[in-house]
Design an enzyme around this catalytic site. Structure first.
Site, PDB file in Angstrom:
ATOM      1  N   ILE A  85       0.806  -1.220   0.085  1.00  0.00           N
ATOM      2  CA  ILE A  85       0.031   0.127  -0.065  1.00  0.00           C
ATOM      3  C   ILE A  85       0.923   1.174  -0.059  1.00  0.00           C
ATOM      4  CG2 ILE A  85      -0.135  -0.150   2.551  1.00  0.00           C
ATOM      5  CD1 ILE A  85      -3.077   1.271   2.255  1.00  0.00           C
ATOM      6  N   SER A  86       0.922   2.122  -0.856  1.00  0.00           N
ATOM      7  CA  SER A  86       1.708   3.276  -1.220  1.00  0.00           C
ATOM      8  C   SER A  86       1.658   3.953   0.172  1.00  0.00           C
ATOM      9  CB  SER A  86       1.104   4.272  -2.157  1.00  0.00           C
ATOM     10  OG  SER A  86       1.252   3.420  -3.349  1.00  0.00           O
ATOM     11  N   GLN A  87       2.775   4.695   0.349  1.00  0.00           N
ATOM     12  CA  GLN A  87       3.019   5.717   1.129  1.00  0.00           C
ATOM     13  C   GLN A  87       2.013   6.927   1.165  1.00  0.00           C
ATOM     14  OE1 GLN A  87       6.930   7.767   0.764  1.00  0.00           O
ATOM     15  NE2 GLN A  87       6.800   8.810   2.933  1.00  0.00           N
TER      16      GLN A  87
END
Length: 236
Positions: A85-87
């Site tokens: 899951i992206s920053q």
């Protein structure tokens, strides 16, 4: 300007009820860190719509249970199957760059856990999201439905080829790194539309690119920032 943006964010956080009061403070702290990161890069801004969306979406519902404690850290997290899951700051930046607004149809390549799709769904009219890994696609579709995101459609497919029958799209977001901009996605982008895509090989330098399709059909692109994404996979 920074004070205005922070004030807007705090107002919007209060205006929209969150999913689980125990996570409110953590989500607010996450957004303060995101705003600080954005402010440190001249020329980057976040719209009130993006701030409201990220202040509302329960990120802890989009990470594995054993990582719930870390859900609101401003960092990427593993979600299984070699994916992340992206920053949060990257989610905020990419969503702002494509200038999503009410009434827009958005294509997302790389559903993952569904978090980015949920953020987009808070702003856009409809989101079409493609995931190539079957367990992730199934879990994300169920999760988004359970959280009330009826304006998100999730499909198991090779994102390189987009979603032609639902095209054209006002904006396209690619959340996996490619060696080039896929021609089918350029074709499915509306004139006047925007696409963000990370370009570069895994474990090598990658850059987030903003691609714009002008009203005459011409294409321009510009480099935004160095990033690190998992690779875009498929049979292309």
């Amino acid at each position: 300007m920074k004070h205005f943006i922070l004030g807007t964010f705090l107002y919007l956080c209060c205006a929209f009820s969150s999913h689980g009061e125990e996570f409110d403070a953590k989500r607010h702290k996450m957004m303060e860190e995101v705003l600080a990161d954005i402010a440190a890069n001249d020329g980057f801004t976040l719209s009130p719509g993006v701030l409201a969306a990220m202040g509302k979406v329960p990120r802890h519902r989009f990470v594995p249970t054993w990582l719930t404690t870390f859900a609101y850290f401003n960092r990427p997290l593993p979600i299984g199957h070699g994916q992340t899951i992206s920053q949060p700051v990257i989610v905020a930046l990419m969503t702002s760059l494509i200038k999503v607004k009410a009434g827009d149809r958005v294509l997302e390549i790389g559903t993952g856990s569904g978090y980015q799709a949920a953020v987009l769904a808070e702003v856009a009219e409809s989101v079409y999201s493609i995931e190539i890994i079957e367990p992730l696609e199934k879990e994300a579709a169920e999760r988004l439905k359970s959280l009330g995101y009826g304006n998100v459609k999730v499909r198991l497919s090779d994102g390189y080829y987009g979603w032609p029958e639902a095209a054209p799209f006002d904006a396209i977001m690619v959340t996996a790194a490619s060696s080039h901009v896929p021609p089918p996605l350029i074709k499915q982008l509306k004139p006047g539309g925007r696409m963000v895509i990370p370009l570069g090989a895994q474990f090598m330098t990658q850059y987030l690119m903003l691609v714009e399709k002008h009203m005459d059909g011409s294409i321009t692109s510009r480099q935004i920032a160095p990033v690190a994404f998992v690779p875009l996979t498929g049979g292309h």
